[in-house]
Design a protein around this motif. Structure first.
Motif, PDB file in Angstrom:
ATOM      1  N   THR A 110       0.776  -1.166   0.074  1.00 35.41           N
ATOM      2  CA  THR A 110      -0.133  -0.191   0.017  1.00 35.41           C
ATOM      3  C   THR A 110       0.760   1.210   0.030  1.00 35.41           C
ATOM      4  OG1 THR A 110      -0.302  -0.141   2.484  1.00 35.41           O
ATOM      5  CG2 THR A 110      -2.040  -1.171   1.153  1.00 35.41           C
ATOM      6  N   GLY A 111       1.997   1.271   0.736  1.00 35.66           N
ATOM      7  CA  GLY A 111       2.837   2.294   0.397  1.00 35.66           C
ATOM      8  C   GLY A 111       3.666   2.607  -0.714  1.00 35.66           C
ATOM      9  N   ARG A 112       3.993   1.487  -1.197  1.00 40.38           N
ATOM     10  CA  ARG A 112       4.845   1.458  -2.542  1.00 40.38           C
ATOM     11  C   ARG A 112       4.434   0.263  -3.551  1.00 40.38           C
ATOM     12  NH1 ARG A 112       9.776   3.708  -2.835  1.00 40.38           N
ATOM     13  NH2 ARG A 112       9.348   3.256  -5.052  1.00 40.38           N
ATOM     14  N   PRO A 113       3.089   0.924  -3.965  1.00 44.71           N
ATOM     15  CA  PRO A 113       2.304  -0.350  -5.128  1.00 44.71           C
ATOM     16  C   PRO A 113       3.088  -0.336  -6.152  1.00 44.71           C
ATOM     17  CG  PRO A 113       1.224   1.910  -4.724  1.00 44.71           C
ATOM     18  CD  PRO A 113       2.217   1.862  -3.777  1.00 44.71           C
ATOM     19  N   ASP A 114       4.035   0.728  -6.539  1.00 44.75           N
ATOM     20  CA  ASP A 114       4.600   0.514  -7.890  1.00 44.75           C
ATOM     21  C   ASP A 114       5.830  -0.589  -7.563  1.00 44.75           C
ATOM     22  OD1 ASP A 114       5.880   2.221  -5.765  1.00 44.75           O
ATOM     23  OD2 ASP A 114       7.573   2.563  -7.014  1.00 44.75           O
ATOM     24  N   ARG A 115       5.872  -0.968  -6.361  1.00 41.55           N
ATOM     25  CA  ARG A 115       7.125  -2.145  -6.549  1.00 41.55           C
ATOM     26  C   ARG A 115       6.228  -3.547  -6.155  1.00 41.55           C
ATOM     27  NH1 ARG A 115      12.191   0.531  -5.511  1.00 41.55           N
ATOM     28  NH2 ARG A 115      12.715  -1.583  -6.258  1.00 41.55           N
ATOM     29  N   VAL A 116       4.975  -3.881  -5.942  1.00 45.67           N
ATOM     30  CA  VAL A 116       4.598  -4.892  -5.602  1.00 45.67           C
ATOM     31  C   VAL A 116       3.457  -5.426  -6.582  1.00 45.67           C
ATOM     32  CG1 VAL A 116       3.058  -6.161  -3.977  1.00 45.67           C
ATOM     33  CG2 VAL A 116       5.098  -4.427  -3.026  1.00 45.67           C
ATOM     34  N   LEU A 126      -4.115  -9.441   7.394  1.00 47.52           N
ATOM     35  CA  LEU A 126      -5.424  -8.544   7.492  1.00 47.52           C
ATOM     36  C   LEU A 126      -5.860  -8.274   8.958  1.00 47.52           C
ATOM     37  CD1 LEU A 126      -7.449 -10.431   4.497  1.00 47.52           C
ATOM     38  CD2 LEU A 126      -6.080  -8.253   4.659  1.00 47.52           C
ATOM     39  N   PRO A 127      -6.560  -7.509   9.415  1.00 40.06           N
ATOM     40  CA  PRO A 127      -6.921  -7.101  10.815  1.00 40.06           C
ATOM     41  C   PRO A 127      -7.176  -8.504  11.592  1.00 40.06           C
ATOM     42  CG  PRO A 127      -7.752  -5.689   9.520  1.00 40.06           C
ATOM     43  CD  PRO A 127      -7.298  -6.597   8.455  1.00 40.06           C
ATOM     44  N   MET A 128      -6.508  -8.623  13.098  1.00 39.39           N
ATOM     45  CA  MET A 128      -6.794  -9.386  13.748  1.00 39.39           C
ATOM     46  C   MET A 128      -7.257  -8.896  14.972  1.00 39.39           C
ATOM     47  SD  MET A 128      -3.375 -11.808  13.903  1.00 39.39           S
ATOM     48  CE  MET A 128      -2.842 -12.876  12.512  1.00 39.39           C
ATOM     49  N   ALA A 129      -8.350  -9.493  15.696  1.00 37.27           N
ATOM     50  CA  ALA A 129      -8.633  -8.814  16.889  1.00 37.27           C
ATOM     51  C   ALA A 129      -7.704  -9.205  17.888  1.00 37.27           C
ATOM     52  CB  ALA A 129     -10.200  -9.332  17.283  1.00 37.27           C
ATOM     53  N   PRO A 130      -7.355  -8.143  18.819  1.00 40.79           N
ATOM     54  CA  PRO A 130      -6.427  -8.434  19.937  1.00 40.79           C
ATOM     55  C   PRO A 130      -7.145  -9.321  20.815  1.00 40.79           C
ATOM     56  CG  PRO A 130      -6.551  -6.148  19.516  1.00 40.79           C
ATOM     57  CD  PRO A 130      -7.731  -6.603  18.771  1.00 40.79           C
ATOM     58  N   PRO A 131      -6.342 -10.324  21.444  1.00 39.67           N
ATOM     59  CA  PRO A 131      -7.019 -11.291  22.622  1.00 39.67           C
ATOM     60  C   PRO A 131      -7.653 -10.452  23.674  1.00 39.67           C
ATOM     61  CG  PRO A 131      -4.739 -11.851  21.846  1.00 39.67           C
ATOM     62  CD  PRO A 131      -5.040 -10.562  21.371  1.00 39.67           C
ATOM     63  N   PRO A 132      -8.801 -10.973  24.306  1.00 35.50           N
ATOM     64  CA  PRO A 132      -9.644 -10.325  25.099  1.00 35.50           C
ATOM     65  C   PRO A 132      -8.514 -10.036  26.339  1.00 35.50           C
ATOM     66  CG  PRO A 132     -10.713 -12.249  24.719  1.00 35.50           C
ATOM     67  CD  PRO A 132      -9.200 -12.187  23.753  1.00 35.50           C
ATOM     68  N   GLY A 133      -8.736  -8.391  26.629  1.00 31.37           N
ATOM     69  CA  GLY A 133      -7.834  -7.782  27.531  1.00 31.37           C
ATOM     70  C   GLY A 133      -6.624  -7.218  27.291  1.00 31.37           C
ATOM     71  N   PHE A 207      -1.248  -5.072  16.525  1.00 29.15           N
ATOM     72  CA  PHE A 207      -2.490  -5.043  17.055  1.00 29.15           C
ATOM     73  C   PHE A 207      -3.059  -3.942  17.141  1.00 29.15           C
ATOM     74  CE2 PHE A 207      -0.916  -9.277  18.652  1.00 29.15           C
ATOM     75  CZ  PHE A 207      -1.755  -9.978  18.176  1.00 29.15           C
ATOM     76  N   PHE A 208      -2.302  -2.915  17.349  1.00 26.61           N
ATOM     77  CA  PHE A 208      -2.803  -1.550  17.784  1.00 26.61           C
ATOM     78  C   PHE A 208      -2.711  -0.526  16.486  1.00 26.61           C
ATOM     79  CE2 PHE A 208      -2.036  -3.945  21.588  1.00 26.61           C
ATOM     80  CZ  PHE A 208      -3.250  -3.929  22.085  1.00 26.61           C
ATOM     81  N   GLY A 209      -1.951  -0.663  15.668  1.00 26.61           N
ATOM     82  CA  GLY A 209      -1.562   0.513  14.516  1.00 26.61           C
ATOM     83  C   GLY A 209      -2.615   0.321  13.532  1.00 26.61           C
ATOM     84  N   GLU A 210      -2.539   1.337  12.510  1.00 23.17           N
ATOM     85  CA  GLU A 210      -3.407   1.530  11.563  1.00 23.17           C
ATOM     86  C   GLU A 210      -3.244   0.867  10.479  1.00 23.17           C
ATOM     87  OE1 GLU A 210      -4.201   5.446  10.499  1.00 23.17           O
ATOM     88  OE2 GLU A 210      -4.735   6.290  12.477  1.00 23.17           O
ATOM     89  N   SER A 211      -4.061  -0.020   9.891  1.00 25.10           N
ATOM     90  CA  SER A 211      -3.857  -0.827   8.944  1.00 25.10           C
ATOM     91  C   SER A 211      -4.440  -0.267   7.386  1.00 25.10           C
ATOM     92  CB  SER A 211      -4.329  -2.241   8.975  1.00 25.10           C
ATOM     93  OG  SER A 211      -4.425  -3.121   7.690  1.00 25.10           O
ATOM     94  N   GLY A 212      -3.627  -0.324   6.440  1.00 20.55           N
ATOM     95  CA  GLY A 212      -4.088   0.234   5.037  1.00 20.55           C
ATOM     96  C   GLY A 212      -4.751  -0.955   4.210  1.00 20.55           C
ATOM     97  N   TRP A 213      -5.186  -2.037   4.664  1.00 22.73           N
ATOM     98  CA  TRP A 213      -5.526  -3.361   3.937  1.00 22.73           C
ATOM     99  C   TRP A 213      -6.711  -2.890   2.980  1.00 22.73           C
ATOM    100  CZ3 TRP A 213     -10.247  -5.875   4.225  1.00 22.73           C
ATOM    101  CH2 TRP A 213     -11.127  -5.605   5.104  1.00 22.73           C
ATOM    102  N   LEU A 214      -7.473  -2.016   3.193  1.00 16.95           N
ATOM    103  CA  LEU A 214      -8.535  -1.641   2.204  1.00 16.95           C
ATOM    104  C   LEU A 214      -8.118  -0.765   1.109  1.00 16.95           C
ATOM    105  CD1 LEU A 214     -11.473  -0.627   4.885  1.00 16.95           C
ATOM    106  CD2 LEU A 214     -11.378  -2.515   3.266  1.00 16.95           C
ATOM    107  N   ARG A 215      -6.899  -0.554   1.305  1.00 15.38           N
ATOM    108  CA  ARG A 215      -6.093   0.166   0.080  1.00 15.38           C
ATOM    109  C   ARG A 215      -5.432  -0.446  -1.007  1.00 15.38           C
ATOM    110  NH1 ARG A 215      -4.114   3.604   4.058  1.00 15.38           N
ATOM    111  NH2 ARG A 215      -1.881   2.977   3.354  1.00 15.38           N
ATOM    112  N   LEU A 216      -5.437  -1.854  -0.419  1.00 16.93           N
ATOM    113  CA  LEU A 216      -4.778  -2.977  -1.481  1.00 16.93           C
ATOM    114  C   LEU A 216      -5.527  -2.905  -2.874  1.00 16.93           C
ATOM    115  CD1 LEU A 216      -4.247  -5.889   0.941  1.00 16.93           C
ATOM    116  CD2 LEU A 216      -2.500  -4.538  -0.297  1.00 16.93           C
ATOM    117  N   THR A 217      -4.695  -2.786  -4.052  1.00 15.08           N
ATOM    118  CA  THR A 217      -4.963  -2.878  -5.347  1.00 15.08           C
ATOM    119  C   THR A 217      -4.642  -4.113  -5.971  1.00 15.08           C
ATOM    120  OG1 THR A 217      -3.293  -1.202  -5.866  1.00 15.08           O
ATOM    121  CG2 THR A 217      -5.667  -0.206  -5.371  1.00 15.08           C
ATOM    122  N   VAL A 218      -3.620  -4.623  -5.412  1.00 10.87           N
ATOM    123  CA  VAL A 218      -3.044  -5.827  -5.888  1.00 10.87           C
ATOM    124  C   VAL A 218      -3.828  -7.128  -5.642  1.00 10.87           C
ATOM    125  CG1 VAL A 218      -0.795  -4.874  -6.038  1.00 10.87           C
ATOM    126  CG2 VAL A 218      -1.367  -6.408  -4.325  1.00 10.87           C
TER     127      VAL A 218
END
Length: 286
Positions: A110-116, A126-133, A207-218
């Motif tokens: 997503t950051g360098r789509p020209d390379r992938v 793809l997003p994983m839900a953190p374990p409870p707590g 687990f807690f950062g932002e994911s750009g998975w919805l911007r995947l175009t490949v």
């Protein structure tokens, strides 16, 4: 024909990455290991498909790249991998990432789509839900089993193997590929070359950062385990989550579930690696 990898050293911010490269019949595939692993994680994929050309870095803070300094993050790994591609003269690659390596693959794509050209995600990315707590300040406790290997030096690979397989019930302790992977972890002093600070920083990002998975175009192939850790445990990606992903991400192909495999066995067994090899072939063939 199976070829032994050649090791390259690639300068990055804070040091140099060790990168193992095998050149064979296929287009190059950048293979990115998980949070506490190393580049020999791909031993089983190489055995399943010797015709793959693989670029396999040790990520910063691990094994041959243990000495690389500086804070780690998914974005930093992606920047490191762009340096690897530049050093090897590779304009674009297909990327295969396992676990945390899948999240790095998404960051790179997503950051360098020209390379992938495409991504294969192996029980991660793809997003994983953190374990409870689970909160960022509780990550050291959550990763205590994985980090316990840093508490003492090991008396050779057999000693380390016994410790490692204690918490990995589906891995074969007699498998020479596993022994080779673990040997690559160990330094000359018998200690595991793994930075706990890097592991925890990367885990927090997953687990807690932002994911750009919805911007995947490949094109995206997803291989996922039946269980998380051992038989009967809930998978990281239940069927309802896979259905949501497919509804929101048009480039995601039908996910492949590896029966009888947990997270580690999805790639660190011959059965799991065969499914991953099929997914890689699918993206390479378009």
């Amino acid at each position: 024909m199976r070829r032994e990898p050649e090791t390259r050293s690639v300068p990055v911010q804070g040091g140099a990455l060790a990168v193992e490269v095998t050149e064979s019949e296929s287009a190059p595939v950048l293979a990115v290991h998980g949070v506490t692993s190393n580049c020999r994680l791909w031993n089983w994929l190489r055995a399943a498909e010797p015709g793959l050309s693989l670029v396999m870095p040790d990520l910063r803070g691990r094994a041959g790249s243990f000495a690389v300094r500086g804070r780690s993050s998914l974005r930093q790994h992606a920047e490191d991998l762009v340096r690897v591609l530049d050093a090897l003269g590779l304009d674009t690659v297909d990327v295969c990432g396992m676990s945390m390596g899948g999240f790095v693959a998404v960051e790179l794509a997503t950051g360098r789509p020209d390379r992938v050209r495409s991504v294969v995600l192996v029980d991660g990315g793809l997003p994983m839900a953190p374990p409870p707590g689970l909160t960022p300040d509780r990550l050291p406790g959550a990763f205590a089993p994985q980090l316990s290997r840093l508490a003492r030096p090991f008396d050779g690979v057999e000693d380390y193997l016994a410790h490692f397989t204690r918490d990995s019930p589906l891995l074969d302790a007699a498998d020479p590929l596993l022994r080779d992977t673990l040997a690559h972890d160990l330094g000359a002093d018998g200690r595991v070359r793994l930075s706990p600070e890097v592991v925890l920083a990367d885990a927090e990002d997953v687990f807690f950062g932002e994911s750009g998975w919805l911007r995947l175009t490949v094109p995206v192939e997803l291989v996922c385990a039946e269980w998380s850790v051992g038989p009967g445990t809930a998978p990281a990606y239940p069927d309802e989550a896979l259905a949501r992903f497919r509804a929101r991400l048009p480039t995601l192909r039908e996910p492949r579930r590896v029966p009888g495999a947990d997270h580690a066995a999805t790639i660190m067994t011959h059965a799991g690696a065969a499914v991953v090899a099929d997914a890689v072939h699918a993206v390479l063939s378009g």
